[in-house]
Design a protein around this motif. Structure first.
Motif, PDB file in Angstrom:
ATOM      1  N   UNK A 197      -0.729 -11.060  -9.062  1.00 56.25           N
ATOM      2  CA  UNK A 197      -0.695 -10.832  -7.613  1.00 56.25           C
ATOM      3  C   UNK A 197      -1.853  -9.919  -7.217  1.00 56.25           C
ATOM      4  N   UNK A 198      -2.612 -10.343  -6.224  1.00 58.01           N
ATOM      5  CA  UNK A 198      -3.706  -9.511  -5.709  1.00 58.01           C
ATOM      6  C   UNK A 198      -3.113  -8.596  -4.631  1.00 58.01           C
ATOM      7  N   UNK A 199      -3.274  -7.307  -4.829  1.00 60.10           N
ATOM      8  CA  UNK A 199      -2.618  -6.344  -3.941  1.00 60.10           C
ATOM      9  C   UNK A 199      -3.644  -5.427  -3.262  1.00 60.10           C
ATOM     10  N   UNK A 200      -3.160  -4.714  -2.255  1.00 55.46           N
ATOM     11  CA  UNK A 200      -3.994  -3.738  -1.537  1.00 55.46           C
ATOM     12  C   UNK A 200      -3.256  -2.404  -1.530  1.00 55.46           C
ATOM     13  N   UNK A 201      -3.964  -1.355  -1.839  1.00 57.36           N
ATOM     14  CA  UNK A 201      -3.388  -0.013  -1.703  1.00 57.36           C
ATOM     15  C   UNK A 201      -3.737   0.488  -0.301  1.00 57.36           C
ATOM     16  N   UNK A 202      -2.724   0.489   0.567  1.00 60.36           N
ATOM     17  CA  UNK A 202      -2.978   0.869   1.957  1.00 60.36           C
ATOM     18  C   UNK A 202      -3.448   2.323   2.083  1.00 60.36           C
ATOM     19  N   UNK A 203      -3.070   3.144   1.131  1.00 60.42           N
ATOM     20  CA  UNK A 203      -3.481   4.548   1.216  1.00 60.42           C
ATOM     21  C   UNK A 203      -4.944   4.742   0.820  1.00 60.42           C
ATOM     22  N   UNK A 204      -5.495   3.760   0.116  1.00 62.29           N
ATOM     23  CA  UNK A 204      -6.896   3.871  -0.311  1.00 62.29           C
ATOM     24  C   UNK A 204      -7.841   3.101   0.603  1.00 62.29           C
ATOM     25  N   UNK A 205      -7.358   2.000   1.151  1.00 60.31           N
ATOM     26  CA  UNK A 205      -8.214   1.104   1.943  1.00 60.31           C
ATOM     27  C   UNK A 205      -8.852   1.882   3.097  1.00 60.31           C
ATOM     28  N   UNK A 206     -10.172   1.735   3.231  1.00 61.79           N
ATOM     29  CA  UNK A 206     -10.873   2.467   4.288  1.00 61.79           C
ATOM     30  C   UNK A 206     -11.061   1.608   5.539  1.00 61.79           C
ATOM     31  N   UNK A 207     -10.707   0.331   5.427  1.00 63.34           N
ATOM     32  CA  UNK A 207     -10.814  -0.557   6.587  1.00 63.34           C
ATOM     33  C   UNK A 207     -12.225  -1.024   6.874  1.00 63.34           C
ATOM     34  N   UNK A 208     -13.018  -1.269   5.820  1.00 67.62           N
ATOM     35  CA  UNK A 208     -14.409  -1.713   6.035  1.00 67.62           C
ATOM     36  C   UNK A 208     -14.493  -3.210   6.327  1.00 67.62           C
TER      37      UNK A 208
ATOM     38  N   UNK B 164      -0.244   0.898   7.577  1.00 68.04           N
ATOM     39  CA  UNK B 164      -1.350  -0.047   7.412  1.00 68.04           C
ATOM     40  C   UNK B 164      -2.219  -0.283   8.649  1.00 68.04           C
ATOM     41  N   UNK B 165      -2.040   0.447   9.725  1.00 67.57           N
ATOM     42  CA  UNK B 165      -2.986   0.305  10.840  1.00 67.57           C
ATOM     43  C   UNK B 165      -4.382   0.660  10.323  1.00 67.57           C
ATOM     44  N   UNK B 166      -5.336  -0.167  10.648  1.00 64.63           N
ATOM     45  CA  UNK B 166      -6.709   0.077  10.188  1.00 64.63           C
ATOM     46  C   UNK B 166      -7.021  -0.542   8.838  1.00 64.63           C
ATOM     47  N   UNK B 167      -5.989  -1.078   8.175  1.00 70.71           N
ATOM     48  CA  UNK B 167      -6.199  -1.633   6.832  1.00 70.71           C
ATOM     49  C   UNK B 167      -6.385  -3.151   6.859  1.00 70.71           C
ATOM     50  N   UNK B 168      -6.930  -3.654   5.760  1.00 71.53           N
ATOM     51  CA  UNK B 168      -6.874  -5.084   5.506  1.00 71.53           C
ATOM     52  C   UNK B 168      -5.452  -5.375   5.031  1.00 71.53           C
TER      53      UNK B 168
END
Lengths: 308, 398
Positions: A165-176, A239-243
């Motif tokens: 599973x490909x996951x996203x860490x919302x606490x790390x994502x900078x929203x680029x 997750x506002x601002x996140x991918x």
């Protein structure tokens, strides 16, 4: 003061060559180091085994519903360490009727705000009257084996878990949003912080016409449970601002439940399971000769398969 | 803003005309700053909700301006450093080197502001430095810019020293990086291997050529604004030679850019491939005014004509238009690469304004763009003032 007009002398040249050489070496080393395969970020081994009691007291029956069979296989897969599982999805587009129940189920399960969608269903019209056909193609995240979204992330905020599973860490994502552009399937969307009531009229402040819940609609501020955490979007928090993207409902898998889109599919067109289980329904379906993947030429090796 | 008004500049303006220009430029800058601050206030009040980009076209005007500023930064430094090391006319003095460094840094800082405001989580910007992944060109570039900033700052400080063994070696390192990071801006797009329009190695060449053009145009423009150093005929003649050299650099770089751009887009018509829809959108679709009017006409043809005249005042105008044209050129790379989805029917599958293969910058985006320009020009002004102040204190020529 008069300035020296002489060009570089030998010492300066050697220093310059040293600086450029050292800079190049450091740059190459940094790239090579990050290109090498590293240990998984997620925990592995016995600590990831889940002995779930789901369906434990219900005996398997012949011709039981696919959903029950898949859930049984899910429970069996969860009893293995995470690195021994490999989740895949199979979608039979011959059965998909375009009801969008999977899309809505996913929105409800993950409390998706406007503009964020994990599983849209595309409608493709093929041919011309009278030789015409409409085809519905659900498009979750493909959880590619070589995901193009992972390598472009500048902060290690997205990765492929040992179970695929490909996951996203919302606490790390900078929203680029680099990953949004890198995904050829358009499977990632950005949470721009909108609410369903953002563009709604204020309504009457008093009297019988006053909206019952007011303009804020409290339900849309409820936190969601993605990745088995409590994500509260209040004050523009993640997750506002996140991918954001489909994660095969990992939080449901952890408790022995199938992904929401699978359970809401009224046509039994979506299948989910462990590819490492040779007796699983998904392996049975995936090995049929009418199975395809979406835009395979990019080499992403998508793990969502379509029966056509 | 003018940092210094000479009795008669290399462009032939007398004191009165220069003073008038000074007032006009100050008023323009104040207007830019006021508009920009309003834009930034909107950005922080409403987040990204007033922006025109979305999930299918994730990058917009600020990213275009970011890559424009990066190009100008790299180009200005490499021209200043190489010119100083080779002792080319108009570049061989420390004051001329310092001007190039100041322009380079003044262009780079607004680029950071643009990208920071574009992020979903602006305050997590520093994560790129603390926990980078160098598989991503974004992380590699971010580190490169920051190291370059340090190198540029040290070079600037050393330029005030009477004699330094390290100045030229560090200038070589800075010039090396200044060639790399504009080229890497091209790689930033090329690295998206799943996008036919971007996945072309020619982008690196285009971005490098444009960086040289932007650096040359920027230096030409700044020298137009501040005028030459006070001095006799010899100084004026050297200033004229340096302006002529910059003019030639800009002309050659623009021509090189156009040759490669023609090669890139014409191939799509010789052998139509997957990225042809993007090229058609750019050349004949919704984006044709940006390409043909802003980029080609206003940014290439008019500047080339102006730069080929004998009037130094027109050279400055040409340089300004070239910068505007390259801003449009950045958008012609950025936007068409994002407007064609690869999954048929995806846009219609789930309706939302953020889920559309369409992009037009909004007023808020333009206002923030004004803020970037205002910050850049303010930094340039302060840098030029500092250059003069510190040089006078050190007893150097200003």
């Amino acid at each position: 003061m008069t300035e020296s007009k002489k060009r570089m002398d030998r010492r300066e040249f050697v220093l310059a060559a040293g600086l450029v050489g050292a800079g190049t070496a450091v740059g190459v080393a940094a790239i090579v180091k990050d290109r090498l395969k590293t240990e998984p970020i997620d925990p592995t081994g016995e600590g990831t085994v889940r002995n779930l009691s789901v369906l434990k007291n219900i005996k398997p029956q012949e011709h039981e519903d696919f959903l029950v069979r898949m859930q049984r296989e899910l429970v069996a897969a969860m009893a293995k360490p995470v690195e021994k599982r490999h989740w895949i999805m199979v979608i039979d587009i011959r059965k998909c009727i375009g009801c969008f129940a999977c899309t809505i189920g996913c929105v409800a399960e993950n409390k998706l705000p406007p503009g964020v969608v994990y599983r849209p269903v595309t409608t493709q019209e093929i041919g011309e009257f009278p030789n015409i056909q409409i085809r519905f193609v659900p498009r979750p995240c493909m959880h590619c084996n070589t995901p193009s979204c992972v390598a472009v992330c500048p902060v290690k905020a997205t990765w492929k878990r040992p179970d695929g599973v490909v996951v996203i860490d919302y606490d790390k994502c900078i929203g680029c949003r680099y990953c949004l552009n890198a995904c050829p399937y358009g499977a990632r969307t950005s949470d721009f912080g909108r609410y369903y009531s953002s563009d709604a009229a204020e309504g009457a402040r008093t009297g019988k016409d006053r909206p019952v819940e007011g303009r804020t609609l409290p339900w849309q501020h409820e936190p969601n449970n993605e990745y088995a955490k409590n994500w509260d979007r209040k004050d523009h928090s993640s997750p506002v601002g996140n991918a954001r993207k489909c994660h095969f409902c990992l939080h449901r898998l952890e408790v022995g439940q199938l992904p929401m889109c699978v359970t809401t599919c009224i046509g039994r067109a979506t299948y989910f399971g462990d590819e490492n289980d040779p007796n699983s329904l998904v392996v049975e379906l995936k090995t049929k000769n009418n199975v395809q993947t979406l835009i395979p030429h990019w080499g992403n090796q998508p793990q969502c398969f379509y029966i056509v | 803003m003018t940092a210094h008004v000479s009795a008669k500049s290399g462009f032939g303006w007398d004191t009165g005309a220069a003073a008038s220009w000074s007032v006009i430029l100050w008023l323009l800058w104040i207007a830019l700053l006021a508009a920009g601050l309003y834009g930034v206030a909107l950005r922080f009040t409403y987040g990204h909700q007033l922006a025109g980009y979305g999930s299918y076209v994730p990058w917009g005007l600020w990213i275009g301006l970011y890559f424009l500023a990066i190009g100008m930064s790299g180009g200005a430094f490499v021209l200043g450093a190489v010119g100083y090391i080779l002792d080319l006319p108009g570049f061989g003095k420390r004051s001329e080197l310092r001007l190039a460094i100041v322009l380079s840094v003044a262009a780079l800082i607004p680029a950071f502001i643009g990208v920071a405001l574009d992020l979903g989580h602006t305050w997590r910007l520093f994560s790129i430095l603390t926990s980078p992944t160098f598989t991503s060109m974004m992380a590699f570039n971010a580190w490169m810019y920051n190291i370059f900033l340090v190198v540029a700052a040290v070079c600037w400080l050393l330029s005030f020293a009477r004699d330094s063994l390290w100045l030229k070696p560090l200038l070589v390192l800075g010039a090396f990086m200044s060639v790399l990071f504009p080229s890497q801006s091209g790689v930033f797009f090329e690295a998206v291997r799943t996008n036919d329009f971007w996945h072309s190695p020619i982008l690196s060449v285009l971005f490098l050529a444009s960086a040289i053009a932007l650096g040359g145009a920027g230096l030409l423009l700044v020298r137009a604004l501040i005028g030459p150093e006070r001095g006799g005929e010899e100084v004026e003649a050297e200033t004229a030679r340096s302006l002529n050299l910059l003019r030639i650099v800009v002309i050659v770089a623009i021509v090189v850019y156009e040759v490669f751009e023609f090669a890139e887009y014409s191939i799509a018509f010789w052998s139509p491939g997957a990225h042809s829809p993007n090229v058609v959108f750019l050349l004949f679709g919704d984006y044709w005014p940006v390409f043909w009017l802003l980029h080609i006409l206003l940014g290439v043809i008019v500047p080339l004509v102006l730069l080929l005249t004998a009037s130094k005042g027109l050279w400055a105008l040409g340089a300004f238009l070239a910068v505007v044209g390259f801003a449009a050129a950045r958008m012609t790379v950025l936007v068409p690469g994002q407007i064609a989805g690869q999954i048929p029917g995806l846009q219609a599958a789930f309706q939302d304004v953020r889920l559309a293969y369409h992009y037009s910058p909004t007023a808020m985006e333009y206002l923030v763009g004004c803020f970037m320009v205002a910050v850049g020009t303010a930094l340039l002004y302060v840098g030029i003032k500092l250059n003069r102040l510190l040089a006078q204190r050190a007893g150097l020529s200003v």
